[in-house]
Scaffold this motif. Structure first.
Motif, PDB file in Angstrom:
ATOM      1  N   TRP A 119       0.971  -1.248  -0.097  1.00 18.04           N
ATOM      2  CA  TRP A 119      -0.034  -0.134   0.235  1.00 18.04           C
ATOM      3  C   TRP A 119       0.868   1.204   0.115  1.00 18.04           C
ATOM      4  O   TRP A 119       0.537   2.208  -0.484  1.00 18.04           O
ATOM      5  N   HIS A 120       2.044   1.178   0.641  1.00 15.37           N
ATOM      6  CA  HIS A 120       3.033   2.369   0.663  1.00 15.37           C
ATOM      7  C   HIS A 120       3.317   3.019  -0.920  1.00 15.37           C
ATOM      8  O   HIS A 120       2.870   4.231  -1.089  1.00 15.37           O
ATOM      9  N   PRO A 121       3.943   2.106  -1.701  1.00 12.26           N
ATOM     10  CA  PRO A 121       4.004   3.007  -3.151  1.00 12.26           C
ATOM     11  C   PRO A 121       2.775   3.191  -3.692  1.00 12.26           C
ATOM     12  O   PRO A 121       2.765   4.315  -4.283  1.00 12.26           O
ATOM     13  N   VAL A 122       1.694   2.569  -3.735  1.00 12.55           N
ATOM     14  CA  VAL A 122       0.261   2.968  -4.431  1.00 12.55           C
ATOM     15  C   VAL A 122      -0.088   4.176  -3.726  1.00 12.55           C
ATOM     16  O   VAL A 122      -0.615   4.895  -4.672  1.00 12.55           O
ATOM     17  N   ILE A 144      14.086  11.215   4.239  1.00 11.90           N
ATOM     18  CA  ILE A 144      13.825  12.260   3.542  1.00 11.90           C
ATOM     19  C   ILE A 144      12.169  12.321   3.127  1.00 11.90           C
ATOM     20  O   ILE A 144      11.488  13.339   3.274  1.00 11.90           O
ATOM     21  N   GLY A 145      11.767  11.279   3.204  1.00 10.35           N
ATOM     22  CA  GLY A 145      10.394  10.895   2.924  1.00 10.35           C
ATOM     23  C   GLY A 145       9.321  11.289   4.274  1.00 10.35           C
ATOM     24  O   GLY A 145       8.403  12.443   4.150  1.00 10.35           O
ATOM     25  N   LEU A 146       9.910  10.888   5.378  1.00 12.55           N
ATOM     26  CA  LEU A 146       9.319  11.273   6.694  1.00 12.55           C
ATOM     27  C   LEU A 146       9.185  13.006   6.827  1.00 12.55           C
ATOM     28  O   LEU A 146       8.591  13.728   7.143  1.00 12.55           O
ATOM     29  N   THR A 147      10.468  13.406   6.321  1.00 12.89           N
ATOM     30  CA  THR A 147      10.883  14.989   6.407  1.00 12.89           C
ATOM     31  C   THR A 147       9.945  15.762   5.567  1.00 12.89           C
ATOM     32  O   THR A 147       9.136  16.646   5.825  1.00 12.89           O
ATOM     33  N   LEU A 152       9.243  23.106  -3.710  1.00  5.60           N
ATOM     34  CA  LEU A 152      10.121  22.348  -2.995  1.00  5.60           C
ATOM     35  C   LEU A 152       9.985  20.879  -2.617  1.00  5.60           C
ATOM     36  O   LEU A 152      10.598  20.106  -2.719  1.00  5.60           O
ATOM     37  N   ILE A 153       8.779  20.938  -1.724  1.00 12.08           N
ATOM     38  CA  ILE A 153       8.172  19.638  -1.358  1.00 12.08           C
ATOM     39  C   ILE A 153       7.760  18.747  -2.535  1.00 12.08           C
ATOM     40  O   ILE A 153       8.256  17.509  -2.381  1.00 12.08           O
ATOM     41  N   PHE A 154       7.154  19.393  -3.268  1.00 10.30           N
ATOM     42  CA  PHE A 154       6.845  18.239  -4.420  1.00 10.30           C
ATOM     43  C   PHE A 154       8.029  17.889  -5.292  1.00 10.30           C
ATOM     44  O   PHE A 154       8.171  16.555  -5.667  1.00 10.30           O
ATOM     45  N   GLY A 155       8.869  18.969  -5.497  1.00  4.96           N
ATOM     46  CA  GLY A 155      10.322  18.135  -5.970  1.00  4.96           C
ATOM     47  C   GLY A 155      11.029  17.005  -5.179  1.00  4.96           C
ATOM     48  O   GLY A 155      11.439  16.065  -5.702  1.00  4.96           O
ATOM     49  N   THR A 156      10.825  17.451  -3.845  1.00  5.02           N
ATOM     50  CA  THR A 156      11.485  16.428  -2.753  1.00  5.02           C
ATOM     51  C   THR A 156      10.737  14.967  -2.932  1.00  5.02           C
ATOM     52  O   THR A 156      11.287  13.994  -2.705  1.00  5.02           O
ATOM     53  N   VAL A 157       9.470  15.132  -2.873  1.00  5.88           N
ATOM     54  CA  VAL A 157       8.566  13.990  -2.946  1.00  5.88           C
ATOM     55  C   VAL A 157       8.867  12.958  -4.353  1.00  5.88           C
ATOM     56  O   VAL A 157       9.064  11.864  -4.183  1.00  5.88           O
ATOM     57  N   ILE A 158       8.969  13.725  -5.431  1.00  5.07           N
ATOM     58  CA  ILE A 158       9.499  12.880  -6.597  1.00  5.07           C
ATOM     59  C   ILE A 158      10.798  12.553  -6.531  1.00  5.07           C
ATOM     60  O   ILE A 158      10.715  11.066  -6.833  1.00  5.07           O
ATOM     61  N   MET A 192      13.869   7.229  -5.258  1.00  6.49           N
ATOM     62  CA  MET A 192      14.741   6.346  -4.355  1.00  6.49           C
ATOM     63  C   MET A 192      14.048   5.334  -3.907  1.00  6.49           C
ATOM     64  O   MET A 192      14.771   4.013  -3.541  1.00  6.49           O
ATOM     65  N   GLY A 193      12.703   5.401  -3.681  1.00  6.38           N
ATOM     66  CA  GLY A 193      11.996   4.274  -2.995  1.00  6.38           C
ATOM     67  C   GLY A 193      11.883   3.283  -3.664  1.00  6.38           C
ATOM     68  O   GLY A 193      11.795   1.844  -3.342  1.00  6.38           O
ATOM     69  N   ILE A 194      11.260   3.114  -5.078  1.00  7.62           N
ATOM     70  CA  ILE A 194      11.104   2.246  -5.926  1.00  7.62           C
ATOM     71  C   ILE A 194      12.407   1.379  -6.244  1.00  7.62           C
ATOM     72  O   ILE A 194      12.548   0.292  -6.501  1.00  7.62           O
ATOM     73  N   THR A 195      13.490   2.358  -6.087  1.00  5.38           N
ATOM     74  CA  THR A 195      14.773   1.417  -6.225  1.00  5.38           C
ATOM     75  C   THR A 195      15.347   0.644  -5.416  1.00  5.38           C
ATOM     76  O   THR A 195      15.840  -0.393  -5.488  1.00  5.38           O
ATOM     77  N   GLU A 196      15.096   1.379  -4.058  1.00  6.95           N
ATOM     78  CA  GLU A 196      15.311   0.389  -2.896  1.00  6.95           C
ATOM     79  C   GLU A 196      14.690  -0.746  -3.040  1.00  6.95           C
ATOM     80  O   GLU A 196      15.107  -1.720  -2.364  1.00  6.95           O
ATOM     81  N   LYS A 197      13.388  -0.539  -2.999  1.00  8.87           N
ATOM     82  CA  LYS A 197      12.454  -1.770  -2.989  1.00  8.87           C
ATOM     83  C   LYS A 197      12.695  -2.912  -3.997  1.00  8.87           C
ATOM     84  O   LYS A 197      12.734  -4.029  -3.725  1.00  8.87           O
TER      85      LYS A 197
END
Length: 284
Positions: free
Chosen positions: A47-50, A121-124, A163-169, A174-179
């Motif tokens: 559910w996290h990536p979706v 970075i995600g939680l921030t 800035l937040i939107f760019g950080t989320v992208i 990073m997240g999908i690569t890590e997974k």
């Protein structure tokens, strides 16, 4: 609107690419991973990536460009603020649910939380997004903030939102690569299996969506006109088409001049009336 055709093309591309990104995320977890569930197993983590891609990427992107839609320029600014805030609230709720899913999965599997740069970075980003939403609601929606404060906060609000939107992208990439690395292993990932190619394509879609949204949001000629211009055009029965934003400013200035002239004539008539009255009294 200047470049109306280009704007419509980019808007259609953004919606299409954003929707396709969400669809890719669903196909990824349903076909290549364990599906979706809420039992503490791997299906719960999915559910996290979706939800992140649906809310924190797609819905947040639409919330950023909603002010740019020219057919909403006749709507009141307050209504557009409510729509903007509502979309951001939906994005935040989905992001929080996605965090609950990943923390519950880690706790159930005895996996340490908050150890990677992606998680930091995600939680921030989620925390800053929540602060941005609360401050935006307090300053721009509630009637208590003075106009001077709103004018001071607005550039900061716009910059921090982008800035937040760019950080989320970046965090999503990073997240999908890590997974993928965790799921396939470094050796399996480097062999470019079908799942890796599919998810790398998803990453490109996310990047393209972010680039389109940021481009649309930073073009000054696609900015919503000032409220006074919109009201004036509505009174004149006109729409903001072509380069009429500039002519609206001229029309507004002419209206101001006309008001000044009319008020001057009224004052002159009042003075003449007083002189006539004084003359009649002296004759009597």
């Amino acid at each position: 609107m200047e470049g109306y055709g280009v704007f419509l093309g980019l808007l259609g591309s953004a919606v299409s690419v954003g929707f396709l990104s969400v669809l890719f995320a669903l196909v990824w977890v349903l076909r290549y991973r364990e599906g979706l569930g809420w039992d503490g197993a791997a299906a719960k983590f999915n559910w996290h990536p979706v939800l992140i891609l649906t809310g924190f990427v797609f819905v947040q992107g639409i919330a950023i460009i909603v002010y740019r839609l020219p057919w909403t320029w006749k709507c009141s600014k307050f209504l557009m603020k409510l729509i903007h805030a509502g979309l951001n609230m939906i994005a935040l709720i989905l992001a929080i649910i996605s965090l609950v899913a990943v923390f519950d999965f880690h706790n159930a599997k005895k996996i340490r939380n908050m150890y990677s740069l992606h998680s930091w970075i995600g939680l921030t980003a989620v925390i800053l997004y929540a602060v941005q939403l609360v401050l935006g609601f307090a300053v721009f929606l509630l009637p208590f903030a003075p106009p001077s404060l709103r004018a001071t906060i607005m550039p900061i609000h716009v910059y921090s939102g982008l800035l937040i939107f760019g950080t989320v992208i970046a965090t999503a990439l990073m997240g999908i690569t890590e997974k993928l690395i965790f799921a396939l292993g470094p050796t399996g990932y480097s062999s470019s299996p079908e799942e890796a190619l599919f998810v790398n394509t998803l990453g490109l879609l996310i990047l393209v969506f972010g680039a389109i949204v940021l481009w649309m949001a930073t073009r000054p000629h696609w900015k919503r006109p000032a409220e006074q211009n919109s009201k004036l055009l509505q009174r004149n029965g006109r729409t903001l088409d072509g380069n009429e934003e500039g002519s609206a400013m001229t029309d507004y200035s002419n209206a101001d001049k006309l008001d000044v002239e009319c008020s001057g004539e009224a004052a002159a008539r009042k003075r003449n009336a007083k002189l006539d009255e004084a003359g009649q009294r002296s004759t009597m």
